[in-house]
Design an enzyme around this catalytic site. Structure first.
Site, short mmCIF file in Angstrom:
data_model
loop_
_atom_site.label_atom_id
_atom_site.label_comp_id
_atom_site.label_asym_id
_atom_site.label_seq_id
_atom_site.Cartn_x
_atom_site.Cartn_y
_atom_site.Cartn_z
N LYS A 23 127.01 73.23 54.36
CA LYS A 23 126.34 71.99 53.96
C LYS A 23 126.39 70.87 55.02
CE LYS A 23 124.54 72.60 50.87
NZ LYS A 23 123.36 73.53 50.86
N HIS A 75 129.39 80.51 59.00
CA HIS A 75 130.20 79.34 58.62
C HIS A 75 131.66 79.57 58.99
CE1 HIS A 75 126.94 77.46 56.56
NE2 HIS A 75 126.93 78.23 55.49
N SER A 129 127.67 67.24 49.16
CA SER A 129 126.62 68.25 49.28
C SER A 129 127.16 69.62 48.85
CB SER A 129 126.10 68.29 50.72
OG SER A 129 125.04 69.19 50.84
P1 A3P Z 1 122.37 67.05 50.84
O1 A3P Z 1 122.91 67.96 49.80
O2 A3P Z 1 123.30 65.90 51.16
O3 A3P Z 1 120.99 66.58 50.57
P2 A3P Z 1 123.06 73.36 54.90
O4 A3P Z 1 121.73 73.69 55.47
O5 A3P Z 1 124.19 73.43 55.87
O6 A3P Z 1 123.30 74.11 53.64
O7 A3P Z 1 123.03 71.82 54.54
C1 A3P Z 1 122.23 71.32 53.49
C2 A3P Z 1 122.27 69.83 53.56
O8 A3P Z 1 121.47 69.39 54.68
C3 A3P Z 1 121.66 69.18 52.33
O9 A3P Z 1 122.30 67.90 52.22
C4 A3P Z 1 120.20 69.06 52.77
O10 A3P Z 1 119.45 68.15 52.02
C5 A3P Z 1 120.40 68.59 54.19
N1 A3P Z 1 119.22 68.79 55.03
C6 A3P Z 1 118.48 69.90 55.15
N2 A3P Z 1 117.44 69.70 55.97
C7 A3P Z 1 117.52 68.42 56.38
C8 A3P Z 1 116.71 67.60 57.22
N3 A3P Z 1 115.63 68.06 57.80
N4 A3P Z 1 117.11 66.33 57.41
C9 A3P Z 1 118.21 65.83 56.81
N5 A3P Z 1 119.01 66.56 56.00
C10 A3P Z 1 118.66 67.84 55.78
#
Ligand code: A3P
Length: 304
Positions: free
Chosen positions: A56, A117, A147
């Site tokens: 996340k 991860h 998140s």
């Molecule tokens: P939130 O839950 O705070 O919205 P991962 O890809 O490591 O699983 O992380 C997911 C997190 O990154 C989520 O955070 C998601 O909304 C955010 N995220 C994904 N794409 C993004 C983007 N283009 N810009 C900003 N945040 C992004």
């Protein structure tokens, strides 16, 4: 080998909330721990690019940026499949006979882009032997925890999160899948001085995406003219990626990832933690961060 639509063929009853099992003291989802030998023996190739994050921290975001950089900013090429098909998640072991992330990677032609991860001490040794390039993204502990909490609510392969207070306690104690956030961000921070690792921060990507995209391009040896950088910035905004079925995980069936509970592309901001943390929780985490990261030179921003 694509996961894509084939996931639909999985028996929903085979998907169960995982328990955690330790490998070298790090809690992992049990399917991964049980297959640890396969992952540890992973055969990296010299031209592999490994994308590594604590869960996340912005994995999907950096994956899309990297794919765009590698494909000259051409969104059609990045639309060739969902993120998890374009970049195998080597930690993933779904119920058999479904191909593991390792098997998916083995079937992929070079140059591969892979996702993990894993904390630095658990990275399969072949990545170091082959001197593979690694891009690491770190996100401040507070937003990362929030998140991760919401992701547990929708991710039916993860343990039950309990309520927010319980989850935060577990997060701070490192009793969550992939272990301690503190050890993760610090371990990779220290490794970057000895290996070809680009260490990025979610908060910087949010604040100045063009600059961070240029860092990625430089690290990958790609020259990107400004108009292409802008194209990549636009293609990888939160809003664009939320609307893009190739990046928003809408291709994963809801019995694995239930986005009716909370969308994968949830908020995408810096500072959402304020809506979750009490003052006491926030002060406590600040204290633990100061203790665990002290002397490392590693500093996080919880607002921009
Ligand atoms: P939130 O839950 O705070 O919205 P991962 O890809 O490591 O699983 O992380 C997911 C997190 O990154 C989520 O955070 C998601 O909304 C955010 N995220 C994904 N794409 C993004 C983007 N283009 N810009 C900003 N945040 C992004």
């Amino acid at each position: 080998m694509e996961l894509g639509g084939a996931l639909e063929a999985l028996d929903p009853n085979s998907i169960k909330r995982s328990v955690l099992m330790e490998v070298e003291g790090v809690p992992l989802v049990s399917s991964m721990a049980e297959e640890w030998g396969h992952l540890w023996g992973f055969k990296a190739r010299p031209d592999d690019l490994l994308i590594c994050t604590y869960p996340k921290a912005g994995t999907t975001w950096i994956q899309e940026i990297v794919d765009m950089v590698r494909h000259g900013g051409d969104p059609r090429q990045c639309g060739r499949g969902p993120t998890h098909d374009r970049m195998p998640f080597i930690d993933m072991f779904l119920p058999k006979p479904f191909p593991s992330g390792v098997a998916q990677a083995e079937a992929m032609p070079s140059p591969r882009m892979l996702k993990t991860h894993l904390p630095v001490q658990l990275i399969p040794p072949s990545f170091w032997e082959q001197n593979c390039k690694i891009i690491y993204v770190a996100r401040n502990a507070k937003d990362n925890a929030v998140s991760y909490f919401h992701f547990h609510r929708i991710g039916n392969l993860l343990p039950e999160p309990g309520n927010w207070d319980q989850f935060l306690d577990n997060f701070i104690a490192g009793k969550v899948a992939w272990g301690s956030w503190f050890d993760h961000v610090r371990g990779w921070w220290e490794a970057k001085d000895h290996h070809p690792i680009l260490y990025l921060f979610y908060e910087d990507m949010k604040e100045t995406p063009d600059r961070e995209i240029q860092k990625v391009a430089q690290f990958l040896g790609v020259t990107l003219p400004d108009p292409l950088v802008n194209q990549i910035v636009q293609h990888t905004t939160f809003e664009s990626m939320k609307a893009n079925p190739m990046t928003n995980y809408s291709t994963i069936p809801s019995f694995i990832l239930d986005q009716s509970v909370s969308p994968f592309m949830r908020k995408g901001t810096v500072g959402d933690w304020r809506d979750h943390f009490t003052v006491v929780q926030s002060k406590h985490l600040d204290k633990v961060c100061a203790r665990e990261l002290g002397g490392s030179g590693l500093a996080f921003r919880t607002q921009i």
